[in-house]
Each structure stands twice: as C-alpha cells, then as structure tokens.
Design a protein around this motif. Structure first.
Motif, short mmCIF file in Angstrom:
data_model
loop_
_atom_site.label_atom_id
_atom_site.label_comp_id
_atom_site.label_asym_id
_atom_site.label_seq_id
_atom_site.Cartn_x
_atom_site.Cartn_y
_atom_site.Cartn_z
N UNK A 127 13.91 -3.18 9.98
CA UNK A 127 14.82 -2.18 9.39
C UNK A 127 14.03 -1.32 8.41
N UNK A 128 14.51 -0.12 8.17
CA UNK A 128 13.83 0.80 7.25
C UNK A 128 13.63 0.21 5.87
N UNK A 129 14.52 -0.66 5.43
CA UNK A 129 14.43 -1.21 4.08
C UNK A 129 13.54 -2.45 3.99
N UNK A 130 13.11 -2.99 5.14
CA UNK A 130 12.25 -4.17 5.12
C UNK A 130 10.82 -3.79 4.75
N UNK A 131 10.18 -4.64 3.99
CA UNK A 131 8.80 -4.38 3.56
C UNK A 131 7.78 -4.98 4.51
N UNK A 132 8.21 -5.78 5.46
CA UNK A 132 7.27 -6.38 6.42
C UNK A 132 7.93 -6.40 7.79
N UNK A 133 7.20 -6.87 8.79
CA UNK A 133 7.75 -6.97 10.13
C UNK A 133 7.34 -5.87 11.08
N UNK A 134 6.35 -5.07 10.70
CA UNK A 134 5.92 -3.95 11.54
C UNK A 134 4.54 -4.16 12.17
N UNK A 135 3.92 -5.30 11.93
CA UNK A 135 2.55 -5.53 12.38
C UNK A 135 2.34 -5.33 13.86
N UNK A 136 3.15 -5.98 14.69
CA UNK A 136 2.97 -5.84 16.13
C UNK A 136 3.37 -4.45 16.62
#
Length: 141
Positions: free
Chosen positions: A98-107
């Motif tokens: 989600x746009x508000x998450x600071x992590x979780x975009x690595x892959x």
C-alpha cells in the motif's frame, strides 16, 4: 578489458546483518566496473541490495547465519545473473505494498529492473533457497 570469451564469475559470503549491505553494494560495484559493465551497475546494485535485505530480514534466523551472493556473466556476454542465497526454504512472496507502507516493495523493484527473476533450490543438499535475477547487457561494450 576482459575478453568476452571468458566466463566471469564470483561468489562471496556475508554475515546476515543489515550493516553488511554496504559491503555487498561496494563489492558488486567494483566487480562490475572491473568487468567494464558500468551500464549495469545501478540496476544490479539496487536489485541485489533488495534481495540481500530480504535474505537478512526474512531468510535468516540471526546474525550467525550467512547470505551468499553469486554474480556471473557467461562467455556470450549478453546477460548478467545474480543470485542471493539464504538458509530459509520459504520462497519470497511478491506483493503489492500500500502507498502508506514503508516496506514490501523489494520484489517489485527487482521485477521492474530485471529481465527475469525467480527462485532455485540451494546448491548441494543444504536447506535454503537462491533468489536470482538477470539483466540484459549491451553486447557492444
């Protein structure tokens, strides 16, 4: 300059600690520049950094574990392959953060940069996995 007819390869093992990410980035940058693959440095370093961070956070049980980074270019010289291996058999999960998450975009970052990516079982009979990606290289180096 290294001949394109030569297979270029290196492997290094790092403690599974976040403070070792700088050493991974520095080592990868140095090898790619030595191999005259400057055009691949930014994408390779960013994608490798994401996989290293995932291996430390999700693929290790603590700082006594290790993460192995393997980099290779076959003699054809048209593709760079980087593998990051850790001791966890749990495969990575691609998710949309989600746009508000600071992590979780690595892959998602790796997917956006790489020609292809995936997972393989570890070398030998050990536990764990390898997460790899490839980058297409300009053959007119």
């Amino acid at each position: 300059m290294i001949s394109l007819a030569t297979r270029r390869f290196f492997r290094a093992e790092f403690p599974a600690r976040t403070d070792r990410a700088f050493a991974v980035r520095r080592m990868l940058t140095a090898f790619l520049k030595y191999w005259k693959l400057d055009q691949a440095v930014d994408s390779a370093v960013l994608a490798t950094n994401e996989l290293f961070a995932n291996a430390v956070e999700h693929g290790s049980s603590g700082p006594d574990d290790t993460v192995t980074v393997t980099v290779g270019v076959e003699p054809a010289g048209d593709e760079l392959r980087i593998e990051v291996a850790d001791g966890s058999p749990v495969p990575p999960v691609f998710r949309a953060a989600a746009e508000t998450e600071e992590c979780g975009r690595g892959l998602a970052i790796v997917d956006g940069l790489a020609s292809a990516w995936g997972t393989d079982p570890p070398d030998g009979d050990g536990a764990g996995k390898k997460v790899w990606f490839t980058l297409a290289l300009d053959r007119a180096r």
